[in-house]
Design a protein around this motif. Structure first.
Motif, PDB file in Angstrom:
ATOM      1  N   PRO A 193      -5.153   7.081 -12.598  1.00  0.00           N
ATOM      2  CA  PRO A 193      -4.533   7.234 -11.279  1.00  0.00           C
ATOM      3  C   PRO A 193      -5.544   7.815 -10.287  1.00  0.00           C
ATOM      4  N   PRO A 194      -5.434   7.407  -9.011  1.00  0.00           N
ATOM      5  CA  PRO A 194      -6.464   7.758  -8.038  1.00  0.00           C
ATOM      6  C   PRO A 194      -6.652   9.258  -7.841  1.00  0.00           C
ATOM      7  N   LEU A 195      -5.554  10.025  -7.896  1.00  0.00           N
ATOM      8  CA  LEU A 195      -5.719  11.458  -7.633  1.00  0.00           C
ATOM      9  C   LEU A 195      -6.609  12.120  -8.674  1.00  0.00           C
ATOM     10  N   ARG A 196      -6.559  11.622  -9.906  1.00  0.00           N
ATOM     11  CA  ARG A 196      -7.407  12.199 -10.966  1.00  0.00           C
ATOM     12  C   ARG A 196      -8.882  11.945 -10.697  1.00  0.00           C
ATOM     13  N   LEU A 197      -9.148  10.751 -10.116  1.00  0.00           N
ATOM     14  CA  LEU A 197     -10.539  10.364  -9.876  1.00  0.00           C
ATOM     15  C   LEU A 197     -11.083  10.899  -8.554  1.00  0.00           C
ATOM     16  N   ALA A 198     -10.159  11.270  -7.664  1.00  0.00           N
ATOM     17  CA  ALA A 198     -10.579  11.603  -6.300  1.00  0.00           C
ATOM     18  C   ALA A 198     -11.615  12.731  -6.271  1.00  0.00           C
ATOM     19  N   GLY A 199     -11.409  13.753  -7.098  1.00  0.00           N
ATOM     20  CA  GLY A 199     -12.312  14.909  -7.078  1.00  0.00           C
ATOM     21  C   GLY A 199     -13.759  14.513  -7.306  1.00  0.00           C
ATOM     22  N   THR A 200     -14.003  13.804  -8.432  1.00  0.00           N
ATOM     23  CA  THR A 200     -15.388  13.392  -8.724  1.00  0.00           C
ATOM     24  C   THR A 200     -15.902  12.428  -7.672  1.00  0.00           C
ATOM     25  N   ALA A 201     -15.021  11.527  -7.191  1.00  0.00           N
ATOM     26  CA  ALA A 201     -15.456  10.542  -6.200  1.00  0.00           C
ATOM     27  C   ALA A 201     -15.918  11.244  -4.922  1.00  0.00           C
ATOM     28  N   PHE A 256      -5.876  -5.295  -7.558  1.00  0.00           N
ATOM     29  CA  PHE A 256      -4.647  -5.469  -6.764  1.00  0.00           C
ATOM     30  C   PHE A 256      -3.765  -4.236  -6.803  1.00  0.00           C
ATOM     31  N   ASP A 257      -4.358  -3.055  -6.994  1.00  0.00           N
ATOM     32  CA  ASP A 257      -3.598  -1.813  -7.055  1.00  0.00           C
ATOM     33  C   ASP A 257      -3.644  -1.166  -5.667  1.00  0.00           C
ATOM     34  N   TYR A 258      -2.862  -1.757  -4.723  1.00  0.00           N
ATOM     35  CA  TYR A 258      -3.005  -1.341  -3.326  1.00  0.00           C
ATOM     36  C   TYR A 258      -2.508   0.068  -3.060  1.00  0.00           C
ATOM     37  N   ALA A 259      -1.548   0.526  -3.839  1.00  0.00           N
ATOM     38  CA  ALA A 259      -1.057   1.894  -3.635  1.00  0.00           C
ATOM     39  C   ALA A 259      -2.185   2.895  -3.903  1.00  0.00           C
ATOM     40  N   SER A 260      -3.031   2.589  -4.898  1.00  0.00           N
ATOM     41  CA  SER A 260      -4.153   3.485  -5.200  1.00  0.00           C
ATOM     42  C   SER A 260      -5.239   3.370  -4.137  1.00  0.00           C
ATOM     43  N   VAL A 261      -5.425   2.134  -3.614  1.00  0.00           N
ATOM     44  CA  VAL A 261      -6.366   1.969  -2.504  1.00  0.00           C
ATOM     45  C   VAL A 261      -5.953   2.899  -1.365  1.00  0.00           C
ATOM     46  N   ALA A 262      -4.655   2.878  -1.055  1.00  0.00           N
ATOM     47  CA  ALA A 262      -4.161   3.717   0.041  1.00  0.00           C
ATOM     48  C   ALA A 262      -4.480   5.183  -0.212  1.00  0.00           C
ATOM     49  N   THR A 263      -4.305   5.639  -1.447  1.00  0.00           N
ATOM     50  CA  THR A 263      -4.595   7.037  -1.757  1.00  0.00           C
ATOM     51  C   THR A 263      -6.062   7.349  -1.488  1.00  0.00           C
ATOM     52  N   MET A 264      -6.930   6.470  -1.991  1.00  0.00           N
ATOM     53  CA  MET A 264      -8.369   6.713  -1.821  1.00  0.00           C
ATOM     54  C   MET A 264      -8.771   6.674  -0.356  1.00  0.00           C
ATOM     55  N   VAL A 265      -8.204   5.730   0.402  1.00  0.00           N
ATOM     56  CA  VAL A 265      -8.504   5.673   1.836  1.00  0.00           C
ATOM     57  C   VAL A 265      -8.054   6.967   2.505  1.00  0.00           C
ATOM     58  N   GLY A 266      -6.864   7.427   2.104  1.00  0.00           N
ATOM     59  CA  GLY A 266      -6.362   8.684   2.662  1.00  0.00           C
ATOM     60  C   GLY A 266      -7.304   9.837   2.355  1.00  0.00           C
ATOM     61  N   VAL A 267      -7.771   9.909   1.097  1.00  0.00           N
ATOM     62  CA  VAL A 267      -8.685  10.989   0.706  1.00  0.00           C
ATOM     63  C   VAL A 267      -9.974  10.905   1.550  1.00  0.00           C
ATOM     64  N   THR A 268     -10.497   9.671   1.706  1.00  0.00           N
ATOM     65  CA  THR A 268     -11.716   9.491   2.503  1.00  0.00           C
ATOM     66  C   THR A 268     -11.509  10.002   3.925  1.00  0.00           C
ATOM     67  N   MET A 269     -10.365   9.642   4.513  1.00  0.00           N
ATOM     68  CA  MET A 269     -10.104  10.083   5.881  1.00  0.00           C
ATOM     69  C   MET A 269     -10.061  11.606   5.962  1.00  0.00           C
ATOM     70  N   MET A 297       0.819  -1.218   0.000  1.00  0.00           N
ATOM     71  CA  MET A 297       0.000   0.000   0.000  1.00  0.00           C
ATOM     72  C   MET A 297       0.848   1.261   0.000  1.00  0.00           C
ATOM     73  N   LEU A 298       2.043   1.142   0.618  1.00  0.00           N
ATOM     74  CA  LEU A 298       2.837   2.349   0.783  1.00  0.00           C
ATOM     75  C   LEU A 298       4.016   2.338  -0.177  1.00  0.00           C
ATOM     76  N   PRO A 299       4.431   3.450  -0.701  1.00  0.00           N
ATOM     77  CA  PRO A 299       3.749   4.749  -0.518  1.00  0.00           C
ATOM     78  C   PRO A 299       2.488   4.822  -1.370  1.00  0.00           C
ATOM     79  N   PRO A 300       1.527   5.627  -0.979  1.00  0.00           N
ATOM     80  CA  PRO A 300       0.301   5.762  -1.777  1.00  0.00           C
ATOM     81  C   PRO A 300       0.633   6.281  -3.176  1.00  0.00           C
ATOM     82  N   ASP A 301      -0.191   5.928  -4.091  1.00  0.00           N
ATOM     83  CA  ASP A 301       0.028   6.346  -5.470  1.00  0.00           C
ATOM     84  C   ASP A 301      -0.431   7.793  -5.648  1.00  0.00           C
TER      85      ASP A 301
END
Lengths: 260, 246
Positions: free
Chosen positions: B47-55, B215-228, B30-34
């Motif tokens: 990549p997760p950061l691109r999707l984070a805004g709409t999500a 199985f893209d755990y680095a991106s999971v970590a990013t999304m979890v971070g954004v959620t938090m 998971m680390l480092p986050p993507d």
């Protein structure tokens, strides 16, 4: 205005909280009901207001027998009777004006009132009532920030805005200090004179009853002990009324005034 | 009771102690986050950061709509469920109804609506709204039951009818608590709506689930971070607003 014959009222678990053979109060009278705690003062006022249903007897208010009348008719009578409570019962967080406008709820357009919309007439009557009780300056002040005496003034204004034919005041000054008590009673009686309504108030202090009412009714254990013009109420009357309770003198000396 | 729970839940401290390597390898993946912005290699998703805004936006929209709808109905049912405002048969049956609604976990509601309406945001809104009705309705009713009955009597004395009495005797007394409870519920609904991604409701949770399946755990970590971050930010804002409302 009020006619009672062989009225019997139970209140809570107490049977015969009130048991009155005959009592008539005419239009425009200014009556004080006194008596020890639990003597039925509040029960009498609440029965007249229609909050408590008597067991049997006859209870006529404005010519309508409340015991046999339908709910709709009772509501119509009820609307013409203003009630002032010991604990003021103002809505917190609403302003003085909004609280007084609440007196118009039974008369104004019901749906519009839910959105805080009141007619010009409602507002005019509320404004006049507020001026009459001398709270013009506090018009938009929140009711819960007022002092006790001012709160009771708002409550009186709310009853006045209702355009009542009769005002009932249930120990209106019992939670006020003596100076405010006289002030509020003066106001209530002024309003009674000005609007020519009937006024029935229950009081704990006999000297105030004699000073502010024209007729005094003494209640004890739900029964009328005496019913006299205020000027002929004597110490003997009061001693009989409060026998077994603390002695309350008609003209209290300064030392006992606080206790009364 | 505790022993019973201990036995049933299969707590195994030895297993936990031996699981160190697994946990560390999981964290390793998971680390480092993507945090990349540009698409560098062939991947199933952006990549997760691109999707984070709409999500984040969708998650907020779902929880806001769900909270608004839920609050409106919870208010009506809350008044109806108050012992001091309605006859026994009314408040009793409404209370039972609210308890039944509350007993269904929000994720089960979401599963139901996803099944009926398909993937997307709308089933999430419905699930959150209905769950909020159950929770808020009960809390609102409890607030209404604590009010000073004298003011109700005073409005009655003026000839007010039931809606008028609710509006002028009850509402002024309960409004601050109702605002506060609603904000708190909004807070919780954001967390809930993130979890609902697991069953196919759009938003942050859905992307966490999508990346996990790839199985893209680095991106999971990013999304979890954004959620938090979002949950913390909303929580802080709502604490500030609630403080102001008092």
């Amino acid at each position: 205005m009020v006619r009672i014959e062989y009225l019997q009222v139970n209140y809570g678990r107490r049977a015969n909280a009130l048991s009155i053979d005959r009592l008539e109060i005419d239009k425009g009278e200014r009556v004080a009901v006194i008596g020890p705690s639990g003597s039925g003062k509040s029960t009498l006022l609440r029965s007249i207001k229609g909050y408590i249903r008597p067991v049997h007897g006859k209870l006529e208010v404005m010519g309508i027998d409340l015991i046999s009348a339908s709910a709709a008719v009772r509501r119509r009578v009820n609307r013409r009777v203003g009630f002032v409570f010991q604990q003021f019962h103002l809505a917190p967080r609403l302003t003085v004006l909004q609280n007084v406008l609440c007196g118009r709820l039974g008369i104004t357009n019901r749906w519009r009132s839910l959105f805080g919309l009141f007619s010009e007439k409602d507002c005019r009557l509320a404004w006049e009532a507020i001026c009459e009780v001398g709270l013009r300056e506090q018009l938009h002040q929140r009711a819960d920030t007022l002092s006790g005496g001012e709160k009771q003034r708002v409550a009186v204004a709310r009853a006045v805005a209702q355009e009542p034919s009769m005002i009932l005041a249930d120990e209106p000054v019992s939670s006020l200090d003596p100076a405010w008590a006289e002030d509020v009673l003066e106001l209530i009686t002024e309003i009674q004179t000005h609007h020519q309504t009937t006024l029935i108030m229950s009081l704990h202090q006999p000297h105030l009853a004699r000073r502010f009412a024209s007729r005094v009714i003494g209640l004890q254990s739900g029964r009328v002990v005496f019913d006299e013009p205020a000027s002929s109420v004597t110490d003997a009357h009061l001693e009989e009324l409060y026998r077994g309770n603390e002695i309350i003198r008609l003209n209290p000396s300064p030392a006992s005034a606080g206790a009364a | 009771m505790v022993v019973w729970a201990w036995r049933g839940s299969g707590i195994d401290i030895a297993a936990l102690a031996k699981s160190g390597p697994q946990i560390s390898s999981f964290l390793d993946r998971m680390l480092p986050p993507d945090l990349t912005w540009n698409q560098t290699e062939a991947r199933p998703f952006d990549p997760p950061l691109r999707l984070a805004g709409t999500a984040v936006a969708i998650t907020l929209q779902i929880s806001l709509m769900g909270t608004v709808l839920g609050t409106v109905f919870a208010l009506l049912l809350g008044f109806a469920a108050s012992e001091n405002l309605t006859p026994h048969w009314v408040h009793h049956s409404v209370k039972i109804g609210l308890a039944v609604i509350r007993s269904v976990p929000v994720i089960v509601l979401a599963l139901l609506f996803v099944g009926a309406l398909g993937l997307g945001a709308f089933p999430g809104v419905l699930a959150i709204a209905i769950h909020s009705i159950g929770m808020l309705g009960k809390l609102f009713a409890e607030e209404c039951e604590c009010v000073d009955p004298g003011i109700w009597e005073a409005m009655d004395s003026a000839g007010a009818n039931w809606p008028q009495k609710v509006r002028y005797a009850i509402w002024p007394q309960v409004a601050p608590q109702i605002y506060s409870l609603t904000l708190f519920r909004f807070d919780m609904n954001i967390r809930d709506s993130a979890v609902l991604g697991l069953v196919g409701v759009a938003g942050l949770g859905l992307w966490i689930e999508n990346y996990r399946r790839a199985f893209d755990y680095a991106s999971v970590a990013t999304m979890v971070g954004v959620t938090m971050l979002v949950v913390l930010a909303i929580e802080q804002t709502s604490i500030q607003i609630r403080r102001y409302l008092k």
